[in-house]
Design a protein around this motif. Structure first.
Motif, short mmCIF file in Angstrom:
data_model
loop_
_atom_site.label_atom_id
_atom_site.label_comp_id
_atom_site.label_asym_id
_atom_site.label_seq_id
_atom_site.Cartn_x
_atom_site.Cartn_y
_atom_site.Cartn_z
N ILE A 71 -6.73 3.98 6.63
CA ILE A 71 -7.57 4.34 5.48
C ILE A 71 -8.41 5.55 5.85
CG2 ILE A 71 -9.31 3.55 3.84
CD1 ILE A 71 -7.43 1.00 5.88
N PRO A 72 -7.92 6.77 5.56
CA PRO A 72 -8.68 7.97 5.93
C PRO A 72 -9.90 8.19 5.06
CG PRO A 72 -6.70 8.57 4.72
CD PRO A 72 -6.61 7.09 4.95
N GLY A 73 -9.89 7.68 3.81
CA GLY A 73 -11.00 7.92 2.89
C GLY A 73 -10.75 9.14 2.02
N CYS A 74 -11.59 9.33 1.01
CA CYS A 74 -11.50 10.48 0.12
C CYS A 74 -12.84 10.66 -0.56
CB CYS A 74 -10.38 10.28 -0.91
SG CYS A 74 -10.61 8.85 -1.98
N TYR A 75 -12.91 11.51 -1.57
CA TYR A 75 -14.16 11.80 -2.26
C TYR A 75 -13.99 11.60 -3.76
CZ TYR A 75 -15.13 13.95 2.24
OH TYR A 75 -15.27 14.16 3.59
N ARG A 76 -15.06 11.15 -4.41
CA ARG A 76 -15.00 10.83 -5.84
C ARG A 76 -16.27 11.36 -6.51
NH1 ARG A 76 -12.37 6.87 -9.03
NH2 ARG A 76 -13.63 5.92 -10.67
N PRO A 77 -16.13 12.06 -7.65
CA PRO A 77 -17.31 12.59 -8.35
C PRO A 77 -18.20 11.46 -8.87
CG PRO A 77 -15.27 13.54 -9.22
CD PRO A 77 -14.88 12.41 -8.34
N ILE A 78 -19.51 11.66 -8.82
CA ILE A 78 -20.44 10.65 -9.33
C ILE A 78 -20.31 10.53 -10.84
CG2 ILE A 78 -22.87 10.10 -9.67
CD1 ILE A 78 -23.48 11.14 -6.97
N LEU A 79 -20.19 11.67 -11.52
CA LEU A 79 -20.11 11.65 -12.98
C LEU A 79 -18.73 12.12 -13.44
CD1 LEU A 79 -23.55 13.18 -14.10
CD2 LEU A 79 -22.99 10.81 -13.50
N LYS A 80 -18.33 11.64 -14.61
CA LYS A 80 -17.09 12.09 -15.24
C LYS A 80 -17.33 12.31 -16.72
CE LYS A 80 -13.39 12.67 -12.68
NZ LYS A 80 -12.54 13.87 -12.81
N ASN A 81 -16.50 13.16 -17.31
CA ASN A 81 -16.60 13.45 -18.74
C ASN A 81 -15.42 12.83 -19.48
OD1 ASN A 81 -18.99 15.06 -18.63
ND2 ASN A 81 -17.76 16.73 -17.79
N VAL A 82 -15.63 12.54 -20.75
CA VAL A 82 -14.59 12.03 -21.61
C VAL A 82 -14.00 13.19 -22.40
CG1 VAL A 82 -16.21 11.50 -23.47
CG2 VAL A 82 -14.07 10.26 -23.35
N GLN A 83 -12.70 13.14 -22.67
CA GLN A 83 -12.05 14.22 -23.44
C GLN A 83 -11.47 13.66 -24.74
OE1 GLN A 83 -10.10 14.00 -20.02
NE2 GLN A 83 -12.04 14.73 -19.19
N ASN A 84 -11.41 14.56 -25.73
CA ASN A 84 -10.77 14.24 -27.02
C ASN A 84 -11.33 12.97 -27.65
OD1 ASN A 84 -8.90 16.46 -26.74
ND2 ASN A 84 -7.74 15.21 -25.30
N LEU A 85 -12.64 12.84 -27.60
CA LEU A 85 -13.30 11.66 -28.16
C LEU A 85 -13.32 11.72 -29.68
CD1 LEU A 85 -15.04 9.07 -27.72
CD2 LEU A 85 -17.05 10.57 -27.72
N SER A 86 -12.89 10.64 -30.32
CA SER A 86 -12.98 10.52 -31.77
C SER A 86 -13.22 9.06 -32.11
CB SER A 86 -11.70 11.04 -32.45
OG SER A 86 -10.58 10.26 -32.06
N TYR A 87 -13.79 8.81 -33.30
CA TYR A 87 -14.07 7.42 -33.68
C TYR A 87 -14.23 7.33 -35.18
CZ TYR A 87 -19.00 8.66 -34.40
OH TYR A 87 -20.16 9.21 -34.87
#
Length: 726
Positions: free
Chosen positions: A663-679
């Motif tokens: 298990i070498p590990g990796c990096y992950r962003p703290i925040l993420k954005n949503v795309q193509n949001l509709s409702y």
């Protein structure tokens, strides 16, 4: 009522579907609450509702990258392709309906173009629904070209991108020439250049012929030449292009004991012509017979079946000879409902007689949902996969888009996931005095679309609601407590069913053989473990061999769950201590990248960069624990050391040689954005305006659709929108 930035949530009722923060618990209370004291990004109040009331309320479709499209057009194409697949999402597994669009990657059935025999010439030809005009020629061939182009990365790796693009251009131009009525099918050749490596030549021969069956490849002094296949064009005058294409793929694959059948054909004279063509061109290799079958109208008809002659199989196969079953790959799209991904693979593996490790996929999908995801299985022919379709439907699965492939599925082929979600029984939070629920929803959507959400791993990563969660097993494996890991693995749930009864019996008696007999066949992992335990014993050595008996991807799944849990806690700590400000010692990515890995340039923020506000919180990453990553040089880095020490783990211990885990590990962003949001809302405005008590039931439903990057969780995004846990 406003909420402070990075606030801790109230916990939802932990039934798994309803989100309504009606009461608060301190961190650590409750039954292994999934997100205790975890943070929010946005300040809106949110609302309550029920998620996953039924699987059809949560539809997930993987988005694949079409490699052949120009970069600036991929985003729109990806969204359109996901919508096309999602047109099937309303299908009820118990009541099959015809999809409104053909799954991508295969030509549609029916009228195919130039290869369809004329009804005037063969009027009783079953399956020939219409004759194509010259301007409609090779429409099915276009679909084959499309499929070939989507696999451009295969040719890119063997030829290089420039040469690969020229090959595709040659194929298209050749088809245009055929469409224009050229009488010389062999006109034009294209050189792939010298290919010295014998294996690469064999791979290229197969790749070209499988993706472009209307082409043939020859080798002259190590130089590979591609040209039109005259036999293919001649066969297209007798059968549909889809049949011709599938026939030449069958011929090239050379899978022992396999057979190919043409469409039912009621015209005896026409069948005789097809028999003569195959015997004349491939008689030494193939033999043909006619069999009575039922046609598309349930009427008896006759079909020509082709198989390899027994004497054509040499006792010793050369590298350039017949392809072994082990080198056979079949790609398909798996639709499943109310099934875990690994459980679905267990069903498929049992039915097909292969190992779960023979399947490749890009991610674990939700259980209580309808999900669509590409998969590739090794050692299984497309025809075999088609045969088990009806049996799999009874298990809650459907198999779409079956076609030949050349290798396992790679993680880079996943662009992300498209979600179509229905949130039912909408209402205010109990602490919210506002009468305008519609305004609350609009505010929530706008905030999350502009500010994003904390990139937590979702509850399904850990086995939500289970007595033992996957991260606990992972921690035991990392600590090399093999017996403890086995007993955690076999800890039953409260249900009284064959699976849990078998687990309960094993823990009480350690009788692996008896438990093995009690388990259903589809519980592949459990059976593999029990067989090894029965052979080697329920001790440290026996349990180690038991874990080694299951596929590596399943072993490491539990360890990754533990690493994910640590990341979730680290993200909460980082936001609690420093908020949205980027501080000295934080880790950032200096260059944007779609896939975060060890190859990305991770930079440690300096004091001067902090004072200059050089970076934003969206660039900050946190490490997934492993032996080859760097940790933040501020309080967060110290937190990692203390947290791992608490679990008796040190930085250098993310290798378990006895289980072949690295298990070498990796990096992950703290925040993420949503795309193509509709409702949109389903229900009357009157109901929304009068809904001011969180105990009242609401008939209002929220339909929300969005795309997320790989490894992002829709439930986490919904948590940010609604300010609820699930």
């Amino acid at each position: 009522m406003s909420r402070p930035l990075w606030s801790a949530p109230c916990l939802a009722r932990l039934g798994g579907t309803t989100g309504c923060a009606g009461f608060c618990l301190a961190a650590g209370e409750g039954r292994r609450a999934m997100l205790p004291s975890f943070s929010y990004v946005t300040e809106h109040v949110g609302f309550c509702g029920t998620v996953k009331k039924s699987p059809s309320d949560f539809v997930v479709t993987e988005i694949e990258v079409p490699q052949h499209l120009p970069k600036d057009t991929r985003a729109n194409s990806l969204h359109r392709s996901s919508e096309a697949v999602l047109e099937q999402s309303s299908l009820c597994l118990q009541q099959p309906k015809k999809p409104r669009t053909q799954p991508p990657g295969r030509p549609a059935d029916g009228c195919s173009g130039a290869g369809v025999p004329s009804p005037e010439r063969y009027p009783s030809r079953a399956g020939s629904k219409c004759a194509a005009s010259p301007s409609e020629t090779y429409r099915a061939g276009d679909a084959e070209l499309q499929s070939g182009l989507e696999e451009a990365s295969v040719f890119d790796s063997l030829l290089g991108k420039p040469k690969s693009e020229l090959l595709h251009k040659f194929a298209c131009e050749l088809k245009d020439m055929w469409d224009s009525g050229s009488t010389d099918p062999s006109t034009g050749e294209f050189s792939l250049g010298p290919v010295l490596d014998k294996k690469n030549r064999a791979d290229l021969h197969s790749a070209v012929r499988q993706k472009f069956p209307f082409l043939v490849t020859v080798t002259k002094d190590n130089e590979m030449i591609v040209k039109g296949n005259a036999d293919y064009r001649e066969l297209c005058q007798l059968v549909t292009e889809k049949e011709a294409s599938d026939f030449f793929k069958f011929l090239d694959a050379k899978v022992e004991n396999s057979m190919f059948s043409f469409e039912p054909d009621g015209n005896k004279e026409h069948r005789k012509v097809v028999h003569h063509f195959i015997n004349r061109r491939f008689g030494r290799l193939l033999e043909t017979k006619s069999f009575t079958v039922t046609d598309v109208n349930d009427q008896p008809s006759v079909s020509i079946t082709v198989r390899f002659r027994e004497r054509s199989w040499p006792r010793k196969r050369s590298d350039g000879g017949f392809q072994k079953n082990q080198d056979l790959y079949t790609a398909f799209t798996l639709q499943k409902e109310n099934l875990e991904t690994l459980e679905a693979i267990g069903f498929l593996a049992t039915e097909l007689g292969v190992l779960p490790s023979d399947f490749s996929y890009t991610g674990i999908k939700d259980k209580k949902a309808i999900t669509y995801q590409p998969m590739v299985v090794k050692k299984v022919a497309p025809e075999r996969l088609k045969e088990i379709g009806s049996k799999m439907e009874k298990k809650g699965m459907r198999i779409h888009n079956i076609h030949s492939a050349f290798q396992h599925l790679r993680l880079g082929q996943l662009k992300g996931n498209h979600f179509d979600i229905v949130v039912r029984d909408l209402k205010h939070h109990c602490h919210d005095s506002s009468a305008d629920l519609k305004e609350r929803i609009s505010e929530a959507m706008e905030n999350v679309e502009t500010k994003g959400f904390v990139n937590y791993y979702g509850p399904q990563r850990f086995g939500q609601g289970q007595n033992v969660q996957t991260d606990q097993i992972g921690m035991a494996l990392l600590n090399e407590k093999m017996v403890k890991a086995v007993k955690l693995f076999f800890t039953p749930e409260d249900a009284d069913d064959p699976v849990n009864n078998a687990k309960r019996y094993f823990l009480q008696t350690e009788d692996a053989k008896g438990a093995l007999m009690m388990l259903p066949e589809f519980k592949v992992r459990e059976k593999m473990l029990l067989r090894a335990l029965n052979r080697y014993g329920v001790n440290h050595e026996g349990c180690t061999k038991g874990w080694l008996s299951i596929p590596h991807s399943m072993r490491i799944f539990y360890v990754h769950a533990y690493c994910s849990k640590i990341w979730n806690e680290a993200a909460s700590y980082r936001l609690k201590v420093y908020g949205s400000k980027v501080v000295e010692g934080d880790l950032v990515l200096e260059e944007s990248a779609e896939d975060i890995s060890l190859t990305d340039k991770v930079h440690v923020v300096t004091a001067s960069e902090e004072s200059d506000n050089k970076y934003s919180i969206n660039q900050v990453v946190l490490p997934m624990v492993g032996h080859s990553i760097k940790y933040p040089s501020n309080k967060v880095g110290q937190w990692y050391h203390e947290r791992l020490s608490k679990d008796e783990l040190q930085m250098c211990k993310f290798r378990v040689s006895s289980l072949q885990l690295n298990i070498p590990g990796c990096y992950r962003p703290i925040l993420k954005n949503v795309q193509n949001l509709s409702y949109f809302l389903e229900g009357s405005d009157k109901e929304i305006e009068t809904e001011d008590n969180c105990l009242n039931e609401s008939k209002i439903s929220l339909h929300v659709s969005f795309d997320l990057d790989p490894s992002c969780y829709a439930t986490v995004c919904l948590r940010e929108i609604m300010k609820c846990d699930f």
